[in-house]
Design an enzyme around this catalytic site. Structure first.
Site, PDB file in Angstrom:
ATOM      1  CB  CYS A  10     -33.069   7.700 -40.104  1.00  0.00           C
ATOM      2  SG  CYS A  10     -32.203   6.122 -39.981  1.00  0.00           S
ATOM      3  CG  ASN A  13     -32.997   0.829 -41.175  1.00  0.00           C
ATOM      4  OD1 ASN A  13     -33.225  -0.308 -41.582  1.00  0.00           O
ATOM      5  ND2 ASN A  13     -33.420   1.213 -39.988  1.00  0.00           N
ATOM      6  CB  CYS A  15     -27.175   6.412 -37.139  1.00  0.00           C
ATOM      7  SG  CYS A  15     -25.561   6.203 -37.924  1.00  0.00           S
ATOM      8  NE  ARG A  16     -30.760  10.152 -38.401  1.00  0.00           N
ATOM      9  CZ  ARG A  16     -31.053  10.984 -39.388  1.00  0.00           C
ATOM     10  NH1 ARG A  16     -31.592  12.148 -39.102  1.00  0.00           N
ATOM     11  NH2 ARG A  16     -30.813  10.656 -40.645  1.00  0.00           N
ATOM     12  CB  SER A  17     -34.732   4.470 -38.061  1.00  0.00           C
ATOM     13  OG  SER A  17     -33.914   3.840 -39.004  1.00  0.00           O
ATOM     14  CG  ASP A 126     -27.151  11.963 -40.563  1.00  0.00           C
ATOM     15  OD1 ASP A 126     -26.605  11.093 -39.854  1.00  0.00           O
ATOM     16  OD2 ASP A 126     -27.125  11.954 -41.810  1.00  0.00           O
TER      17      ASP A 126
HETATM   18  P1  4NP Z   1     -28.979   7.367 -40.209  1.00  0.00           P
HETATM   19  O1  4NP Z   1     -27.494   7.907 -40.439  1.00  0.00           O
HETATM   20  O2  4NP Z   1     -29.839   7.988 -41.290  1.00  0.00           O
HETATM   21  O3  4NP Z   1     -29.338   7.856 -38.851  1.00  0.00           O
HETATM   22  O4  4NP Z   1     -28.904   5.852 -40.307  1.00  0.00           O
HETATM   23  C1  4NP Z   1     -26.838   7.761 -41.660  1.00  0.00           C
HETATM   24  C2  4NP Z   1     -26.212   6.579 -41.976  1.00  0.00           C
HETATM   25  C3  4NP Z   1     -25.543   6.437 -43.178  1.00  0.00           C
HETATM   26  C4  4NP Z   1     -25.519   7.489 -44.075  1.00  0.00           C
HETATM   27  C5  4NP Z   1     -26.157   8.658 -43.777  1.00  0.00           C
HETATM   28  C6  4NP Z   1     -26.825   8.808 -42.561  1.00  0.00           C
HETATM   29  N1  4NP Z   1     -24.820   7.332 -45.309  1.00  0.00           N
HETATM   30  O5  4NP Z   1     -24.698   8.334 -46.045  1.00  0.00           O
HETATM   31  O6  4NP Z   1     -24.344   6.226 -45.619  1.00  0.00           O
END
Ligand code: 4NP
Length: 158
Positions: A10, A13, A15-17, A126
Site C-alpha cells: 500500500c 505500509n 494501515c492496509r498492507s 486508503d
Molecule cells: P496505508 O495508509 O497506505 O494503508 O498504510 C496510509 C498511511 C500513511 C499515509 C498514507 C496512507 N501517509 O500519508 O503517511
C-alpha cells in the site's frame, strides 16, 4: 511444493498492507496452508519505515484475534520484484507505482489485490484519514479478499 511468495503493498505500509499480511497469515494457518505461503508487506512511500502498524489497524486485527503489533514498516525494494511471485497493490494508485518501479519482465507480477483474489476490479480504499469504523470495514474487506485468495491457491495446490 515451493511456497508461493506474496507481497502486499500500500502507500504507507502501516494501515492496509500489514493488516492484509496478518489476516492472510492467520487464515492460512487456520486452513493448514501456512507452509504453502510466504507473506510480507511493504509501502511505496518512505514515511513510515521502521514504524509499527497504525494503532487502528492493530486494534482491528486484535478484535479478530490477530496480533500485527510486531510488524514494522518498510519500503518496496528492487529485489522484491525478484523475490516475490505476486505483488499485490491495494489500490490502482499502488499498482501504477509498482509497475513503474518494476524491472523489465516483472510488471506481470504486479496485480490489483481484489481483482486477483476475487475477480472484482475494486480498490481497498486508503483508510488513513477516515474514522475508526473504516478500519473494521477494511478488516472485513481484507478477510473476504484473503479468503477468496486461499480458495484460489487451495484449488491450485490440490
Ligand atoms: P496505508 O495508509 O497506505 O494503508 O498504510 C496510509 C498511511 C500513511 C499515509 C498514507 C496512507 N501517509 O500519508 O503517511
Amino acid at each position: 511444493m515451493k511456497p508461493v511468495r506474496l507481497l502486499f503493498v500500500c502507500l504507507g505500509n502501516i494501515c492496509r498492507s500489514p493488516l492484509a499480511e496478518g489476516v492472510l497469515r492467520a487464515l492460512a494457518e487456520k486452513k493448514g496452508l501456512a507452509p504453502a505461503l510466504e507473506v510480507d508487506s511493504a509501502g511505496t512511500g518512505a514515511w513510515h519505515i521502521g514504524d509499527p502498524p497504525d494503532r487502528r489497524s492493530i486494534e482491528a486485527a486484535r478484535r479478530h484475534g490477530i496480533d500485527i503489533s510486531e510488524l514494522r514498516g518498510r519500503q518496496v525494494r528492487p529485489e522484491d520484484f525478484r523475490n516475490f511471485d505476486l505483488i499485490f497493490g491495494m489500490d490502482e494508485n499502488n499498482v501504477r507505482t509498482l509497475k513503474r518501479l518494476a524491472p523489465e519482465g516483472a510488471a506481470e507480477k504486479v496485480r490489483l489485490f481484489l481483482d486477483y483474489a476475487s475477480g472484482r476490479s475494486e480498490d481497498v480504499p486508503d483508510p488513513y484519514y477516515e474514522g475508526p469504523e473504516a478500519f473494521e470495514a477494511l478488516y472485513q474487506m481484507l478477510d473476504a479478499g484473503c479468503s477468496s485468495l486461499l480458495v484460489r491457491f487451495g484449488e491450485r495446490a490440490s
